[in-house]
Design a protein around this motif. Structure first.
Motif, mmCIF file in Angstrom:
data_model
loop_
_atom_site.group_PDB
_atom_site.id
_atom_site.type_symbol
_atom_site.label_atom_id
_atom_site.label_comp_id
_atom_site.label_asym_id
_atom_site.label_seq_id
_atom_site.Cartn_x
_atom_site.Cartn_y
_atom_site.Cartn_z
ATOM 1 N N PRO A 179 29.221 2.094 -26.590
ATOM 2 C CA PRO A 179 30.379 1.402 -27.158
ATOM 3 C C PRO A 179 30.838 0.203 -26.327
ATOM 4 O O PRO A 179 31.571 -0.654 -26.837
ATOM 5 C CB PRO A 179 31.462 2.488 -27.182
ATOM 6 N N LEU A 180 30.411 0.147 -25.078
ATOM 7 C CA LEU A 180 30.829 -0.958 -24.214
ATOM 8 C C LEU A 180 30.076 -2.246 -24.538
ATOM 9 O O LEU A 180 30.517 -3.339 -24.168
ATOM 10 C CB LEU A 180 30.571 -0.573 -22.734
ATOM 11 N N GLY A 181 28.962 -2.126 -25.292
ATOM 12 C CA GLY A 181 28.083 -3.275 -25.515
ATOM 13 C C GLY A 181 28.774 -4.534 -25.997
ATOM 14 O O GLY A 181 28.638 -5.594 -25.364
ATOM 15 N N PRO A 182 29.546 -4.504 -27.077
ATOM 16 C CA PRO A 182 30.173 -5.739 -27.558
ATOM 17 C C PRO A 182 31.086 -6.391 -26.521
ATOM 18 O O PRO A 182 31.190 -7.617 -26.453
ATOM 19 C CB PRO A 182 30.978 -5.271 -28.774
ATOM 20 N N ALA A 183 31.732 -5.548 -25.691
ATOM 21 C CA ALA A 183 32.639 -6.113 -24.700
ATOM 22 C C ALA A 183 31.900 -6.885 -23.622
ATOM 23 O O ALA A 183 32.493 -7.729 -22.927
ATOM 24 C CB ALA A 183 33.462 -4.999 -24.061
ATOM 25 N N LEU A 184 30.601 -6.651 -23.506
ATOM 26 C CA LEU A 184 29.818 -7.322 -22.468
ATOM 27 C C LEU A 184 29.366 -8.721 -22.889
ATOM 28 O O LEU A 184 28.670 -9.404 -22.133
ATOM 29 C CB LEU A 184 28.589 -6.482 -22.107
ATOM 30 N N ALA A 185 29.757 -9.144 -24.057
ATOM 31 C CA ALA A 185 29.390 -10.501 -24.484
ATOM 32 C C ALA A 185 29.927 -11.544 -23.526
ATOM 33 O O ALA A 185 29.293 -12.584 -23.286
ATOM 34 C CB ALA A 185 29.910 -10.755 -25.899
ATOM 35 N N SER A 186 31.070 -11.253 -22.935
ATOM 36 C CA SER A 186 31.661 -12.220 -22.004
ATOM 37 C C SER A 186 30.880 -12.329 -20.707
ATOM 38 O O SER A 186 31.135 -13.225 -19.894
ATOM 39 C CB SER A 186 33.105 -11.810 -21.700
ATOM 40 N N ALA A 187 29.939 -11.395 -20.495
ATOM 41 C CA ALA A 187 29.129 -11.451 -19.276
ATOM 42 C C ALA A 187 27.976 -12.426 -19.388
ATOM 43 O O ALA A 187 27.387 -12.807 -18.359
ATOM 44 C CB ALA A 187 28.597 -10.056 -18.948
ATOM 45 N N VAL A 188 27.620 -12.846 -20.604
ATOM 46 C CA VAL A 188 26.408 -13.656 -20.791
ATOM 47 C C VAL A 188 26.494 -15.015 -20.085
ATOM 48 O O VAL A 188 25.564 -15.400 -19.373
ATOM 49 C CB VAL A 188 26.124 -13.842 -22.292
ATOM 50 N N PRO A 189 27.593 -15.770 -20.192
ATOM 51 C CA PRO A 189 27.621 -17.075 -19.514
ATOM 52 C C PRO A 189 27.464 -16.948 -17.995
ATOM 53 O O PRO A 189 26.696 -17.689 -17.362
ATOM 54 C CB PRO A 189 28.992 -17.628 -19.881
ATOM 55 N N GLY A 190 28.211 -16.013 -17.402
ATOM 56 C CA GLY A 190 28.120 -15.861 -15.957
ATOM 57 C C GLY A 190 26.748 -15.397 -15.516
ATOM 58 O O GLY A 190 26.218 -15.840 -14.483
ATOM 59 N N MET A 191 26.154 -14.530 -16.315
ATOM 60 C CA MET A 191 24.839 -14.031 -15.944
ATOM 61 C C MET A 191 23.790 -15.123 -16.096
ATOM 62 O O MET A 191 22.858 -15.222 -15.290
ATOM 63 C CB MET A 191 24.500 -12.824 -16.828
ATOM 64 N N THR A 192 23.934 -15.964 -17.146
ATOM 65 C CA THR A 192 22.988 -17.071 -17.330
ATOM 66 C C THR A 192 23.079 -18.047 -16.166
ATOM 67 O O THR A 192 22.068 -18.601 -15.709
ATOM 68 C CB THR A 192 23.305 -17.792 -18.647
ATOM 69 N N GLN A 193 24.302 -18.233 -15.690
ATOM 70 C CA GLN A 193 24.489 -19.125 -14.542
ATOM 71 C C GLN A 193 23.711 -18.641 -13.322
ATOM 72 O O GLN A 193 23.191 -19.432 -12.535
ATOM 73 C CB GLN A 193 25.984 -19.212 -14.218
ATOM 74 N N LEU A 194 23.599 -17.319 -13.169
ATOM 75 C CA LEU A 194 22.918 -16.760 -12.011
ATOM 76 C C LEU A 194 21.402 -16.909 -12.077
ATOM 77 O O LEU A 194 20.706 -16.684 -11.080
ATOM 78 C CB LEU A 194 23.258 -15.267 -11.864
ATOM 79 N N LEU A 195 20.884 -17.319 -13.250
ATOM 80 C CA LEU A 195 19.438 -17.497 -13.343
ATOM 81 C C LEU A 195 18.942 -18.620 -12.436
ATOM 82 O O LEU A 195 17.760 -18.666 -12.094
ATOM 83 C CB LEU A 195 19.035 -17.790 -14.789
ATOM 84 N N GLY A 196 19.864 -19.474 -12.040
ATOM 85 C CA GLY A 196 19.487 -20.555 -11.138
ATOM 86 C C GLY A 196 19.918 -20.315 -9.705
ATOM 87 O O GLY A 196 19.894 -21.249 -8.884
ATOM 88 N N ASP A 197 20.299 -19.099 -9.376
ATOM 89 C CA ASP A 197 20.757 -18.804 -8.008
ATOM 90 C C ASP A 197 19.594 -18.951 -7.030
ATOM 91 O O ASP A 197 18.447 -18.603 -7.347
ATOM 92 C CB ASP A 197 21.316 -17.379 -7.943
ATOM 93 N N PRO A 198 19.848 -19.480 -5.858
ATOM 94 C CA PRO A 198 18.753 -19.654 -4.892
ATOM 95 C C PRO A 198 18.170 -18.345 -4.374
ATOM 96 O O PRO A 198 17.044 -18.345 -3.877
ATOM 97 C CB PRO A 198 19.422 -20.443 -3.755
ATOM 98 N N GLN A 199 18.900 -17.236 -4.462
ATOM 99 C CA GLN A 199 18.367 -15.963 -3.962
ATOM 100 C C GLN A 199 17.611 -15.240 -5.067
ATOM 101 O O GLN A 199 18.129 -15.014 -6.166
ATOM 102 C CB GLN A 199 19.497 -15.077 -3.439
ATOM 103 N N ALA A 200 16.374 -14.861 -4.732
ATOM 104 C CA ALA A 200 15.508 -14.246 -5.723
ATOM 105 C C ALA A 200 16.080 -12.925 -6.224
ATOM 106 O O ALA A 200 15.947 -12.578 -7.403
ATOM 107 C CB ALA A 200 14.126 -14.030 -5.124
ATOM 108 N N GLY A 201 16.716 -12.143 -5.328
ATOM 109 C CA GLY A 201 17.262 -10.862 -5.745
ATOM 110 C C GLY A 201 18.337 -11.015 -6.797
ATOM 111 O O GLY A 201 18.434 -10.208 -7.722
ATOM 112 N N ILE A 202 19.158 -12.064 -6.642
ATOM 113 C CA ILE A 202 20.215 -12.292 -7.626
ATOM 114 C C ILE A 202 19.599 -12.718 -8.951
ATOM 115 O O ILE A 202 20.018 -12.258 -10.034
ATOM 116 C CB ILE A 202 21.195 -13.352 -7.104
#
Length: 1007
Positions: A877-900
């Motif tokens: 049930p938490l799934g729809p509420a996680l839509a707000s996480a997509v922009p921040g998570m997409t931003q992390l795709l360019g993080d210099p640390q591979a683990g992130i």
């Protein structure tokens, strides 16, 4: 003549003594003693039974000037006639120094002159006292003799003295030699003791005519000897109480104090022998009181300040007046020189009695508080400006026999009076006498003990004043010489105590390592007699340990520390410490662990090493291991080593409870615990061989050290001092699964107490403590099954389930705390439906979780992306509420640390099945993931991107975007590159995901 004597003896049984027996409560404790009927004398009744089991030295007692006519030993014959059971082994031998009372009635003082010349009672040596006690005829004969002879004595009859002396000496021997308290006390009850004795003493003192008799002194000394022996009997101690013996003992003590107060109030020029003997008896009484319970000893010593104040006042008066020469009553025969010398021992008896009243006996703390009150009273007297007591005591410090007892009195009083310490520190004569005693310039009876008490008194002065009295700055080398050259362990210990105090005041002394190591080795190895409690309630070895710590820190050299740690002294030190702790010796390991963890473990011997001494020893060990850490490893890695066994015991709940109850224990408990933890941290702070570390961990886990660390933090340590134990606990749990289970089981055993502690610690202002606890909780959530995690959920939710603790931790100013909180959430979200529900229902909680994705600290971003990814994986049930996480998570795709980047990729892949395709497309997530799958420099990121694309392509809209982007062709090139790698090179794990994704993106798989 003999028959007439017998008839007269039966007729003269006095009514005065009978009346006293009927009114005395002490005789039996509850009821008057019944008068025994007279029995016919049967000389042969027990002679045959006892002849081979008893012997006496009665013939020696009659030694003195020989009377004109040779006769059989009157004392021996009288004893045999009265008690056939005690027939001497030398029966039948003739002596010319006695009068035969069997054939003529003793009515001449000249005939008894030889009796008076023996000042002290001569004991009878009984071979089988228990046999006598169990003989009813013997008991009846003793009682009859005491009653009849006592009545005659009260009438001033010489015959009574001749009959009672053998009985008194037999009684004295019985009371002194028999160790079985049950029959001995039964005998005393039947014989009317001690009431009859005290009655005789009181009546004789009230009669001037009796006191003028030539036999009075001998009778009195023998009577006092029996009373003294009675007070020394073990049935007067509470632990050996027999029937109502304790009640009778207390009543007898009160009656004796009444009499003693009157004796001491007599004029100073009166006969002194009685006062001397009664004071010796009083000293024995004090020793018996010291061995009883706190209640009994307190009542006794308090009475000396209240109802029996005459005793204390009489003793103090006796020290302040000149002692007059022995006074012979008018008309009495001149006494011999030995008796005259004995009568001049009154000052010694007074000083001994004062010392017995105020000196705290070693190992008997029940009476210490009551004796402190006596010492405080004496100290007040000693500090009065116009009181002559202090000058009298100081003048006696150079007296050969008075010195030791007066030193003990001053020592006890200085313990409770800083003002007295200041006065003595400014008293030239006192300091001069003390310094002369240390230097051996005063001839004393007991040089060793006198020097020991003097050293402790000087240590106490320095400790109380925190300064050096005049002249003590020159004593350093002399005390050092005592420390290094004396073979008496108690002197070495006392000298070490004073050297430690002098060193803290800046006094220098010449001690070479080879000297002080040898002296310490001897002191720790040889048996020691603890005669006096060191200053400040320290243990016998405390001063030595403090001195060793000073010497080691002042002479820090690697070679010295290595020599010290490899010396015999180091081994003796830990063996002595284990003996003081009363650890079991040479037992199998499993049995040892059982004993160490037992709640019934014996209490440490605080007289040897106090809590302060333990802290000094552990500080000494820490300083040694800090300089030579490999030495620590060599000791800790030895399975069952004495060092490891000791350290583990110091963390056990039973010992910590005992330490908390000990004098000054609560003050030093944190120091002991932290020192132990510091030493146990050495294996984790060094580059240690893996096998060696496994052995150390096994030793620690066998003793449940992890559980003990948690318990000590909850029950014994203030929160600011819990950091190091929790750090060690965390390291153990992260390294060893058994320790982790011990932690969880301890929480389950006392959830309320431990969860309360953990809640306070998590929200405190100690970032390191909070971080370690979060790591411990995160590891618990990662490794153990969900059934063990409810307490973690309770910690984060708080008592009102508002999740205030979690909110505070997510907003903590320390990066490490925020990072570890997100990490803990990441592990919990894999299992906890309640936490996922809280993210959905608790306002603002999800936003705090997502806020970590943009944190400036990379560790926080990594943990936050891990937590969001696991939330998405188990979203429900938490799934729809996680839509707000997509922009921040997409931003992390360019993080210099591979683990992130890897965490972000996985999280976005988990969001695909939750119906968030449109949100993912808006942020161009498919394009970004395809680029990372084909071009990220880190293989693990490439693999994570391919896995995420496989998950996202299930969404039709994303599948179409991937096809339109030519994902198959781009991935085919990637796959071709993998195929062109040399055959010897391992294929990347992403290769299979790449082939599978190409297959899924073919038109036949389009939706």
């Amino acid at each position: 003549m003999a028959e007439e004597a017998k008839k007269k003896k039966h007729q003269n049984t006095g009514p005065a003594l009978e009346q006293e027996d009927r009114t005395s409560k002490v005789a039996s404790g509850t009821a008057p003693l019944p008068r025994l009927r007279n029995t016919p004398q049967e000389p042969g009744l027990l002679a045959g039974i006892m002849a081979s089991e008893t012997k006496s030295s009665w013939a020696e007692w009659g030694a003195g000037e020989a009377p004109p006519t040779p006769r059989k030993s009157r004392v021996t014959q009288d004893c045999e006639r009265t008690f056939p059971e005690l027939k001497s082994e030398a029966a039948g031998q003739q002596s010319i120094d006695a009068v035969d009372l069997e054939n003529e009635e003793p009515d001449s003082d000249d005939e008894w002159q030889h009796l008076l010349e023996t000042a002290e009672p001569v004991p009878i040596q009984l071979k089988a006292p228990l046999t006598l006690l169990c003989n009813p005829d013997f008991c009846q004969r003793i009682q009859s003799q005491l009653h009849e002879a006592g009545a005659q004595i009260l009438k001033g009859m010489l015959e009574g003295a001749s009959h009672i002396l053998p009985a008194l000496r037999v009684l004295s021997s019985l009371l002194s030699s028999c160790s079985d308290s049950v029959p001995l006390y039964s005998f005393c009850r039947e014989a009317g003791l001690p009431g009859l004795l005290l009655s005789l003493l009181r009546h004789s003192q009230e009669s001037n005519s009796i006191q003028q008799q030539c036999w009075y002194g001998t009778f009195l000394r023998n009577l006092m000897a029996v009373i003294q022996a009675y007070f020394a009997c073990t049935f007067n101690l509470e632990r050996n109480q027999t029937g109502d013996s304790l009640q009778v003992f207390q009543e007898a003590a009160n009656l004796f104090l009444d009499l003693l107060g009157k004796f001491l109030a007599q004029p100073d020029d009166s006969e002194q022998t009685l006062r001397r003997d009664s004071l010796v008896c009083f000293t024995v009484l004090c020793e018996a009181m010291d061995g009883n319970s706190r209640t009994i000893s307190k009542a006794f010593y308090n009475s000396l300040l209240t109802t029996q104040r005459a005793v204390l006042d009489g003793l103090l008066h006796g020290l302040t007046v000149p002692q007059l020469p022995f006074h012979t009553p008018p008309g009495a025969p001149q006494v011999s020189q030995p008796l005259r010398e004995q009568s001049e021992d009154l000052p010694g008896a007074i000083s001994s009695a004062l010392a017995a009243m105020c000196v705290a006996p070693v190992g008997l703390p029940g009476c210490w508080e009551a004796k402190e009150q006596i010492s405080r009273h004496l100290a007040n007297q000693l500090t009065e400006d116009n009181n002559q007591l202090r000058p009298s005591l100081i003048s006696g410090l150079q007296h050969p026999t008075l010195c030791l007892h007066l030193l003990k009195v001053l020592y006890s009083c200085c313990h409770v009076s800083e003002r007295l310490c200041r006065l003595l520190g400014r008293e030239p004569q006192a300091l001069e006498s003390l310094l002369m005693l240390v230097q051996g310039k005063v001839k004393v009876v007991d040089l060793e003990e006198t020097t020991e008490v003097t050293l402790y008194l000087l240590s106490l002065l320095v400790l109380q004043l925190q300064d050096l009295p005049s002249g003590m700055e020159k004593l350093g080398d002399e005390i050092a010489a005592v420390f290094t050259h004396s073979h008496v362990v108690s002197l070495v210990s006392a000298a070490a105590c004073l050297l430690g105090q002098l060193g803290q005041q800046g006094v220098t002394f010449d001690l070479q390592p080879v000297e002080w190591i040898a002296a310490a080795t001897h002191a720790l190895s040889a048996p020691a007699e603890v005669r006096l409690t060191p200053p400040g309630g320290c243990g016998f070895y405390d001063g030595l340990l403090v001195l060793l710590l000073q010497l080691l820190t002042q002479q820090v050299k690697g070679s010295l520390i290595r020599d010290l740690a490899s010396s015999e002294m180091w081994t003796a030190l830990w063996h002595r410490f284990s003996m003081a702790l009363r650890l079991p010796e040479e037992v199998p390991t499993q049995e040892e662990e059982l004993l160490l963890s037992s709640r019934q473990s014996p209490e440490p011997d605080w007289t040897l090493i106090s809590p302060q001494g333990m802290a000094a020893l552990l500080s000494l060990a820490t300083a040694t291991f800090t300089q030579e850490p490999q030495l620590c490893l060599s000791h800790l890695s030895q399975r069952g080593s004495i060092l490891m066994s000791t350290l583990k015991h110091l963390l056990s709940p039973s010992f910590l409870h005992q330490l908390g109850q000990a004098p000054h224990g609560p003050e030093f408990l944190p120091v002991v615990v932290l020192s132990v933890c510091q030493i146990l941290c050495f294996p984790f702070a060094l580059d240690v061989d893996a096998d060696l570390l496994v052995g150390v961990l096994a030793d620690l886990t066998d003793s449940e050290v992890a559980a003990h660390l948690l318990q000590v933090c909850c029950h014994h340590l203030p929160l600011p001092q819990a950091e190091l134990p929790i750090s060690l606990l965390t390291r153990l749990a992260l390294t060893d699964s058994i320790s982790l289970n011990q932690f969880v089981n301890t929480v389950a055993a006392s959830p309320r107490t431990i969860i309360s502690f953990l809640s306070v610690a998590l929200l405190g202002d100690q970032p390191l403590l909070t971080s370690d606890l979060l790591s411990l909780l995160a590891h618990t959530a990662r490794v153990l099954s969900p059934s063990h995690l409810s307490f973690i959920q309770e910690l984060l939710a708080g008592s009102d389930e508002s999740y205030r603790p979690l909110r505070n931790l997510l907003g903590h100013p320390e990066n490490s705390v925020r990072a570890r909180t997100y990490g803990l959430l990441g592990h919990l979200l894999q299992h906890s439906m309640a936490l996922r529900g809280a993210l959905q229902s608790q306002a603002g909680l999800l936003n705090l979780l997502l806020l970590g994705l943009g944190d400036k600290d990379p560790a926080v971003r990594r943990s936050a992306s891990f937590a969001v990814g696991n939330a998405a994986y188990q979203a429900g049930p938490l799934g729809p509420a996680l839509a707000s996480a997509v922009p921040g998570m997409t931003q992390l795709l360019g993080d210099p640390q591979a683990g992130i980047r890897c965490n972000a990729v996985s999280a976005l892949g988990n969001l695909g099945p939750e119906g968030l395709g449109e949100e993912l497309l808006q942020c161009q997530v498919p394009q970004r993931l395809l680029e990372m799958a084909c071009g990220d420099p880190q293989p693990n990121v490439k693999e994570a991107a391919l896995v995420a694309l496989r998950s996202l392509r299930q969404e039709p809209c994303i599948h179409q975007v991937l096809v339109s982007l030519g994902a198959s062709e781009k991935l085919a090139l990637l796959s071709l590159g993998n195929q062109l790698l040399p055959h010897s090179s391992p294929r990347p794990a992403s290769a299979k995901h790449c082939r599978k994704l190409i297959h899924l993106l073919r038109p036949t798989h389009s939706t």
